[in-house]
Write a protein that holds these residues in place. Structure first.
Motif, PDB file in Angstrom:
ATOM      1  N   VAL A 188     112.637  59.175  78.660  1.00 36.41           N
ATOM      2  CA  VAL A 188     114.015  59.243  79.154  1.00 36.41           C
ATOM      3  C   VAL A 188     114.872  58.289  78.331  1.00 36.41           C
ATOM      4  CG1 VAL A 188     115.550  58.831  81.118  1.00 36.41           C
ATOM      5  CG2 VAL A 188     113.291  59.847  81.488  1.00 36.41           C
ATOM      6  N   VAL A 189     115.933  58.825  77.701  1.00 41.08           N
ATOM      7  CA  VAL A 189     116.789  57.988  76.860  1.00 41.08           C
ATOM      8  C   VAL A 189     118.203  57.843  77.417  1.00 41.08           C
ATOM      9  CG1 VAL A 189     115.509  58.414  74.738  1.00 41.08           C
ATOM     10  CG2 VAL A 189     117.331  59.987  75.398  1.00 41.08           C
ATOM     11  N   ARG A 190     118.542  58.669  78.399  1.00 39.84           N
ATOM     12  CA  ARG A 190     119.858  58.537  79.017  1.00 39.84           C
ATOM     13  C   ARG A 190     119.800  59.174  80.402  1.00 39.84           C
ATOM     14  NH1 ARG A 190     124.470  60.562  75.222  1.00 39.84           N
ATOM     15  NH2 ARG A 190     123.904  58.642  74.110  1.00 39.84           N
ATOM     16  N   VAL A 191     120.520  58.600  81.355  1.00 43.51           N
ATOM     17  CA  VAL A 191     120.509  59.138  82.719  1.00 43.51           C
ATOM     18  C   VAL A 191     121.934  59.349  83.188  1.00 43.51           C
ATOM     19  CG1 VAL A 191     118.306  58.051  83.306  1.00 43.51           C
ATOM     20  CG2 VAL A 191     120.444  56.849  83.800  1.00 43.51           C
ATOM     21  N   GLY A 192     122.117  60.386  84.027  1.00 43.28           N
ATOM     22  CA  GLY A 192     123.413  60.640  84.620  1.00 43.28           C
ATOM     23  C   GLY A 192     123.766  59.603  85.672  1.00 43.28           C
ATOM     24  N   SER A 193     125.020  59.574  86.056  1.00 42.57           N
ATOM     25  CA  SER A 193     125.523  58.533  86.954  1.00 42.57           C
ATOM     26  C   SER A 193     124.890  58.575  88.335  1.00 42.57           C
ATOM     27  CB  SER A 193     127.047  58.650  87.080  1.00 42.57           C
ATOM     28  OG  SER A 193     127.408  59.923  87.618  1.00 42.57           O
ATOM     29  N   GLN A 194     124.383  59.727  88.775  1.00 47.28           N
ATOM     30  CA  GLN A 194     123.802  59.844  90.106  1.00 47.28           C
ATOM     31  C   GLN A 194     122.272  59.904  90.100  1.00 47.28           C
ATOM     32  OE1 GLN A 194     125.716  59.630  92.917  1.00 47.28           O
ATOM     33  NE2 GLN A 194     127.295  59.162  91.387  1.00 47.28           N
TER      34      GLN A 194
END
Length: 334
Positions: free
Chosen positions: A111-117
Protein backbone atom coordinates in the motif's frame (compact mmCIF):
# COMPACT_ATOMS: atom_id res chain seq x y z
CA UNK A 1 12.52 3.80 1.74
CA UNK A 2 10.26 5.93 3.91
CA UNK A 3 6.56 6.34 3.16
CA UNK A 4 7.19 10.00 2.33
CA UNK A 5 9.75 9.12 -0.34
CA UNK A 6 7.63 6.22 -1.62
CA UNK A 7 4.62 8.49 -1.92
CA UNK A 8 6.53 11.23 -3.68
CA UNK A 9 7.98 8.71 -6.14
CA UNK A 10 4.56 7.58 -7.41
CA UNK A 11 4.48 8.59 -11.08
CA UNK A 12 1.37 10.07 -12.76
CA UNK A 13 1.43 7.26 -15.32
CA UNK A 14 2.34 3.59 -15.14
CA UNK A 15 3.03 0.58 -17.28
CA UNK A 16 0.00 -1.65 -17.66
CA UNK A 17 -1.17 -4.47 -19.88
CA UNK A 18 -4.45 -3.43 -21.47
CA UNK A 19 -6.97 -4.57 -24.03
CA UNK A 20 -9.73 -2.69 -25.81
CA UNK A 21 -11.42 -5.49 -27.74
CA UNK A 22 -12.25 -9.12 -27.12
CA UNK A 23 -10.05 -11.86 -28.52
CA UNK A 24 -7.09 -14.10 -27.85
CA UNK A 25 -4.69 -12.42 -25.38
CA UNK A 26 -1.82 -12.83 -27.84
CA UNK A 27 -3.74 -10.66 -30.29
CA UNK A 28 -5.50 -8.06 -28.12
CA UNK A 29 -3.24 -7.57 -25.08
CA UNK A 30 -0.98 -4.52 -25.42
CA UNK A 31 1.57 -2.90 -23.12
CA UNK A 32 0.78 0.73 -22.35
CA UNK A 33 3.67 2.75 -20.93
CA UNK A 34 1.60 5.81 -20.03
CA UNK A 35 -1.56 4.42 -18.47
CA UNK A 36 -2.78 6.94 -15.90
CA UNK A 37 -2.38 5.93 -12.27
CA UNK A 38 -5.97 5.89 -10.94
CA UNK A 39 -7.08 8.81 -8.81
CA UNK A 40 -7.96 7.58 -5.34
CA UNK A 41 -11.49 7.79 -4.05
CA UNK A 42 -11.92 8.32 -0.31
CA UNK A 43 -12.39 4.60 0.48
CA UNK A 44 -9.68 3.29 -1.87
CA UNK A 45 -6.06 2.28 -1.48
CA UNK A 46 -3.34 2.49 -4.12
CA UNK A 47 -1.13 -0.60 -4.31
CA UNK A 48 2.31 -0.97 -5.83
CA UNK A 49 1.96 -4.37 -7.47
CA UNK A 50 4.76 -6.76 -6.55
CA UNK A 51 3.19 -9.88 -8.08
CA UNK A 52 -0.01 -10.86 -9.87
CA UNK A 53 -1.46 -14.23 -10.81
CA UNK A 54 -3.32 -15.43 -13.88
CA UNK A 55 -6.45 -17.54 -13.86
CA UNK A 56 -8.67 -19.11 -16.49
CA UNK A 57 -11.45 -16.62 -15.71
CA UNK A 58 -9.28 -13.73 -16.96
CA UNK A 59 -8.57 -15.62 -20.17
CA UNK A 60 -12.31 -16.23 -20.70
CA UNK A 61 -13.14 -12.61 -19.88
CA UNK A 62 -10.70 -11.39 -22.52
CA UNK A 63 -12.20 -13.78 -25.06
CA UNK A 64 -15.64 -12.27 -24.36
CA UNK A 65 -17.23 -15.30 -22.70
CA UNK A 66 -18.77 -13.07 -20.00
CA UNK A 67 -19.68 -10.19 -22.29
CA UNK A 68 -23.26 -9.86 -20.96
CA UNK A 69 -22.08 -9.04 -17.43
CA UNK A 70 -18.67 -7.51 -18.16
CA UNK A 71 -17.66 -3.88 -17.85
CA UNK A 72 -18.04 -2.01 -21.14
CA UNK A 73 -15.20 -2.07 -23.63
CA UNK A 74 -13.68 1.20 -24.84
CA UNK A 75 -15.68 3.76 -26.75
CA UNK A 76 -13.98 5.37 -29.72
CA UNK A 77 -15.40 8.70 -30.67
CA UNK A 78 -14.40 11.93 -32.33
CA UNK A 79 -14.21 15.16 -30.37
CA UNK A 80 -15.00 18.07 -32.68
CA UNK A 81 -13.18 21.37 -32.28
CA UNK A 82 -14.66 23.93 -34.72
CA UNK A 83 -12.66 27.01 -35.45
CA UNK A 84 -13.02 29.84 -37.95
CA UNK A 85 -10.23 30.71 -40.32
CA UNK A 86 -11.21 33.63 -42.58
CA UNK A 87 -14.56 32.61 -44.00
CA UNK A 88 -13.93 28.83 -43.89
CA UNK A 89 -15.17 26.53 -41.13
CA UNK A 90 -12.71 23.71 -40.55
CA UNK A 91 -12.97 20.84 -38.10
CA UNK A 92 -10.08 19.51 -36.08
CA UNK A 93 -10.75 15.94 -35.00
CA UNK A 94 -9.11 14.10 -32.14
CA UNK A 95 -9.75 10.46 -31.31
CA UNK A 96 -10.38 9.68 -27.65
CA UNK A 97 -10.33 6.16 -26.23
CA UNK A 98 -12.05 5.37 -22.94
CA UNK A 99 -12.08 2.34 -20.65
CA UNK A 100 -9.08 0.33 -21.68
CA UNK A 101 -9.28 -2.68 -19.43
CA UNK A 102 -6.37 -3.84 -17.29
CA UNK A 103 -6.98 -7.55 -16.60
CA UNK A 104 -6.15 -9.51 -13.47
CA UNK A 105 -7.81 -10.06 -10.09
CA UNK A 106 -5.19 -11.69 -7.84
CA UNK A 107 -2.56 -9.31 -6.51
CA UNK A 108 0.09 -8.97 -3.83
CA UNK A 109 1.83 -5.70 -3.15
CA UNK A 110 2.49 -2.73 -0.91
CA UNK A 111 0.00 0.00 0.00
CA UNK A 112 1.55 3.30 -1.11
CA UNK A 113 -1.38 5.68 -0.71
CA UNK A 114 -4.72 5.60 1.12
CA UNK A 115 -7.95 7.52 0.68
CA UNK A 116 -9.17 9.93 3.33
CA UNK A 117 -11.73 7.48 4.74
CA UNK A 118 -9.54 4.36 4.79
CA UNK A 119 -9.22 3.01 8.31
CA UNK A 120 -8.00 -0.62 8.30
CA UNK A 121 -4.97 -0.30 6.02
CA UNK A 122 -2.05 2.12 6.05
CA UNK A 123 0.84 3.05 3.81
CA UNK A 124 3.57 0.42 3.91
CA UNK A 125 1.25 -2.54 4.59
CA UNK A 126 2.08 -5.66 2.58
CA UNK A 127 -1.26 -6.95 1.35
CA UNK A 128 -2.84 -9.50 -0.94
CA UNK A 129 -6.28 -10.29 -2.25
CA UNK A 130 -8.70 -10.70 -5.13
CA UNK A 131 -9.53 -7.09 -6.04
CA UNK A 132 -12.81 -7.88 -7.81
CA UNK A 133 -15.66 -8.39 -5.37
CA UNK A 134 -17.81 -10.16 -7.97
CA UNK A 135 -15.51 -11.36 -10.71
CA UNK A 136 -18.21 -11.84 -13.37
CA UNK A 137 -20.48 -8.91 -12.48
CA UNK A 138 -19.09 -5.73 -14.07
CA UNK A 139 -15.55 -6.36 -12.81
CA UNK A 140 -13.03 -3.57 -12.34
CA UNK A 141 -11.33 -2.06 -15.35
CA UNK A 142 -8.26 -1.40 -13.15
CA UNK A 143 -6.87 -4.91 -12.70
CA UNK A 144 -3.67 -6.38 -11.29
CA UNK A 145 -1.49 -6.56 -14.42
CA UNK A 146 0.00 -3.11 -13.91
CA UNK A 147 2.66 -1.37 -11.86
CA UNK A 148 -0.05 0.14 -9.65
CA UNK A 149 -3.68 -0.71 -9.03
CA UNK A 150 -6.49 0.32 -6.68
CA UNK A 151 -8.94 -1.49 -4.45
CA UNK A 152 -11.92 -0.51 -2.32
CA UNK A 153 -11.30 -0.89 1.41
CA UNK A 154 -15.06 -0.88 2.09
CA UNK A 155 -15.44 -4.09 0.08
CA UNK A 156 -12.87 -5.78 2.35
CA UNK A 157 -10.92 -7.32 -0.51
CA UNK A 158 -7.36 -6.87 0.75
CA UNK A 159 -5.78 -8.27 3.90
CA UNK A 160 -2.30 -8.34 5.34
CA UNK A 161 -0.04 -10.85 3.60
CA UNK A 162 1.08 -13.85 5.68
CA UNK A 163 4.56 -12.99 6.85
CA UNK A 164 5.99 -16.38 5.87
CA UNK A 165 4.96 -16.03 2.22
CA UNK A 166 6.64 -14.07 -0.52
CA UNK A 167 4.69 -11.84 -2.88
CA UNK A 168 4.63 -14.43 -5.68
CA UNK A 169 3.26 -17.11 -3.35
CA UNK A 170 0.68 -14.74 -1.89
CA UNK A 171 -0.53 -13.55 -5.30
CA UNK A 172 -1.25 -17.13 -6.36
CA UNK A 173 -3.70 -17.74 -3.51
CA UNK A 174 -6.79 -15.49 -3.32
CA UNK A 175 -9.08 -16.57 -6.16
CA UNK A 176 -8.17 -20.26 -5.92
CA UNK A 177 -8.49 -20.54 -2.14
CA UNK A 178 -11.63 -18.38 -2.09
CA UNK A 179 -13.28 -20.52 -4.75
CA UNK A 180 -12.34 -23.72 -2.94
CA UNK A 181 -13.45 -22.51 0.48
CA UNK A 182 -16.75 -20.95 -0.58
CA UNK A 183 -17.69 -24.03 -2.60
CA UNK A 184 -17.08 -26.31 0.38
CA UNK A 185 -19.04 -24.00 2.68
CA UNK A 186 -22.00 -24.03 0.30
CA UNK A 187 -22.02 -27.84 0.28
CA UNK A 188 -22.18 -27.79 4.11
CA UNK A 189 -19.16 -30.10 4.31
CA UNK A 190 -18.77 -31.15 7.94
CA UNK A 191 -16.13 -32.88 10.05
CA UNK A 192 -15.73 -36.57 9.26
CA UNK A 193 -17.31 -36.53 5.80
CA UNK A 194 -15.57 -37.76 2.66
CA UNK A 195 -14.63 -35.76 -0.43
CA UNK A 196 -13.62 -36.50 -4.01
CA UNK A 197 -11.82 -33.72 -5.90
CA UNK A 198 -11.91 -33.93 -9.68
CA UNK A 199 -8.89 -32.12 -11.10
CA UNK A 200 -6.91 -32.14 -7.87
CA UNK A 201 -3.68 -30.80 -9.38
CA UNK A 202 -5.17 -27.55 -10.69
CA UNK A 203 -5.16 -24.21 -8.90
CA UNK A 204 -8.54 -24.68 -7.21
CA UNK A 205 -8.09 -28.44 -6.83
CA UNK A 206 -4.85 -28.14 -4.86
CA UNK A 207 -6.57 -25.77 -2.46
CA UNK A 208 -9.68 -27.94 -2.08
CA UNK A 209 -7.57 -30.96 -1.12
CA UNK A 210 -5.78 -28.97 1.57
CA UNK A 211 -8.91 -27.26 2.86
CA UNK A 212 -10.90 -30.48 3.18
CA UNK A 213 -7.98 -32.21 4.90
CA UNK A 214 -6.70 -29.51 7.24
CA UNK A 215 -9.53 -26.98 7.69
CA UNK A 216 -12.80 -28.92 7.38
CA UNK A 217 -11.50 -32.20 8.85
CA UNK A 218 -12.71 -34.60 6.17
CA UNK A 219 -12.38 -38.29 7.05
CA UNK A 220 -11.12 -39.17 3.58
CA UNK A 221 -10.00 -37.13 0.59
CA UNK A 222 -9.65 -38.66 -2.87
CA UNK A 223 -8.51 -36.72 -5.93
CA UNK A 224 -7.85 -37.25 -9.62
CA UNK A 225 -4.89 -36.14 -11.74
CA UNK A 226 -2.56 -37.37 -14.45
CA UNK A 227 0.20 -39.86 -13.60
CA UNK A 228 2.85 -37.17 -13.09
CA UNK A 229 0.86 -35.35 -10.40
CA UNK A 230 -0.15 -38.26 -8.13
CA UNK A 231 2.62 -37.66 -5.62
CA UNK A 232 1.67 -33.97 -5.47
CA UNK A 233 -1.89 -34.94 -4.52
CA UNK A 234 -0.63 -37.15 -1.70
CA UNK A 235 1.73 -34.45 -0.42
CA UNK A 236 -1.22 -32.06 -0.17
CA UNK A 237 -3.28 -34.46 1.94
CA UNK A 238 -5.09 -36.76 -0.49
CA UNK A 239 -5.63 -40.22 1.00
CA UNK A 240 -6.33 -41.67 -2.43
CA UNK A 241 -4.73 -40.37 -5.63
CA UNK A 242 -6.45 -41.57 -8.80
CA UNK A 243 -4.71 -41.57 -12.18
CA UNK A 244 -7.48 -40.54 -14.56
CA UNK A 245 -5.44 -41.71 -17.56
CA UNK A 246 -5.62 -45.30 -16.29
CA UNK A 247 -8.53 -45.59 -13.89
CA UNK A 248 -12.13 -44.39 -13.81
CA UNK A 249 -13.30 -42.90 -10.53
CA UNK A 250 -16.78 -44.30 -11.21
CA UNK A 251 -15.32 -47.76 -10.62
CA UNK A 252 -14.40 -46.99 -7.02
CA UNK A 253 -16.16 -49.30 -4.54
CA UNK A 254 -17.10 -46.35 -2.33
CA UNK A 255 -19.18 -43.21 -2.64
CA UNK A 256 -18.51 -39.74 -1.28
CA UNK A 257 -20.40 -37.13 0.72
CA UNK A 258 -19.06 -34.31 -1.46
CA UNK A 259 -17.64 -34.27 -4.98
CA UNK A 260 -15.88 -31.05 -5.93
CA UNK A 261 -15.66 -30.84 -9.73
CA UNK A 262 -13.10 -28.40 -11.16
CA UNK A 263 -12.98 -29.89 -14.66
CA UNK A 264 -16.59 -30.17 -15.86
CA UNK A 265 -17.29 -33.87 -15.20
CA UNK A 266 -20.41 -33.49 -13.08
CA UNK A 267 -22.49 -35.97 -15.06
CA UNK A 268 -19.98 -38.62 -14.07
CA UNK A 269 -19.56 -37.25 -10.56
CA UNK A 270 -23.19 -37.84 -9.60
CA UNK A 271 -22.56 -41.57 -9.97
CA UNK A 272 -20.18 -41.60 -7.00
CA UNK A 273 -21.95 -39.26 -4.59
CA UNK A 274 -23.82 -40.68 -1.61
CA UNK A 275 -27.56 -40.31 -1.26
CA UNK A 276 -28.08 -36.85 0.18
CA UNK A 277 -24.57 -35.83 -0.87
CA UNK A 278 -23.67 -32.92 -3.15
CA UNK A 279 -21.68 -32.24 -6.29
CA UNK A 280 -20.34 -28.70 -6.65
CA UNK A 281 -18.68 -27.41 -9.80
CA UNK A 282 -16.91 -24.31 -11.02
CA UNK A 283 -17.78 -25.22 -14.61
CA UNK A 284 -21.20 -24.47 -16.20
CA UNK A 285 -22.23 -28.11 -16.37
CA UNK A 286 -25.48 -29.70 -15.20
CA UNK A 287 -26.58 -31.34 -12.92
CA UNK A 288 -24.13 -30.11 -10.31
CA UNK A 289 -24.62 -27.21 -7.91
CA UNK A 290 -22.69 -24.27 -9.38
CA UNK A 291 -21.74 -21.02 -7.70
CA UNK A 292 -20.05 -17.73 -8.57
CA UNK A 293 -17.32 -16.65 -6.18
CA UNK A 294 -17.77 -13.43 -4.22
CA UNK A 295 -14.33 -12.21 -3.19
CA UNK A 296 -13.94 -11.60 0.53
CA UNK A 297 -10.95 -10.55 2.57
CA UNK A 298 -12.73 -12.06 5.58
CA UNK A 299 -12.14 -15.53 4.10
CA UNK A 300 -8.44 -14.79 3.64
CA UNK A 301 -8.19 -13.52 7.22
CA UNK A 302 -9.87 -16.69 8.45
CA UNK A 303 -7.47 -18.89 6.48
CA UNK A 304 -4.29 -16.87 7.13
CA UNK A 305 -3.41 -18.93 10.24
CA UNK A 306 -3.47 -22.13 8.17
CA UNK A 307 -1.19 -20.48 5.61
CA UNK A 308 1.14 -19.17 8.28
CA UNK A 309 1.55 -22.55 9.99
CA UNK A 310 2.06 -24.34 6.68
CA UNK A 311 -1.02 -26.57 6.81
CA UNK A 312 -2.26 -24.90 3.63
CA UNK A 313 0.34 -23.78 1.13
CA UNK A 314 0.40 -22.32 -2.37
CA UNK A 315 1.50 -24.60 -5.18
CA UNK A 316 3.59 -22.76 -7.76
CA UNK A 317 4.25 -24.33 -11.13
CA UNK A 318 8.08 -24.21 -11.41
CA UNK A 319 7.70 -23.28 -15.09
CA UNK A 320 4.82 -20.89 -14.49
CA UNK A 321 6.42 -17.66 -13.28
CA UNK A 322 7.03 -14.93 -15.84
CA UNK A 323 8.40 -11.38 -15.72
CA UNK A 324 5.92 -8.57 -16.24
CA UNK A 325 7.25 -7.96 -19.75
CA UNK A 326 6.26 -11.50 -20.78
CA UNK A 327 2.61 -11.36 -19.72
CA UNK A 328 1.28 -12.47 -23.15
CA UNK A 329 3.59 -15.49 -22.98
CA UNK A 330 2.19 -16.28 -19.54
CA UNK A 331 -1.34 -16.24 -20.95
CA UNK A 332 -0.24 -18.58 -23.74
CA UNK A 333 1.25 -20.94 -21.15
CA UNK A 334 -2.00 -20.82 -19.16
Amino acid sequence: MTMESMNSSIPPTKKAWVYSQHGNPADVLKLSSNYSVPQLQQHEVLIKVMAAALNQVYFKRMLGVFIDSDSPLPVNFLVLFPFLISIFLDVLTTEVILNQIVPGYDVAGVVVRVGSQVRALKEGDEVYGNINEKGLDHPNIHGALAEYTVAEEEENLLVLKPTNLGFIEAASIPLAIGTGYEGLVKTCLSFGQSTLVLGGAGGVGTMVIQLTSHVFGASKVAATSSSAKLELLKSLGADLAIDYTKDSFEDLPEKFDIVYDTVGQSERAVKVVKEGGKVVTIEPVEPAFRFILTSSGAVLEKLNPFLENGQVKPVIDPRGTFPFSQTPRAFSYL
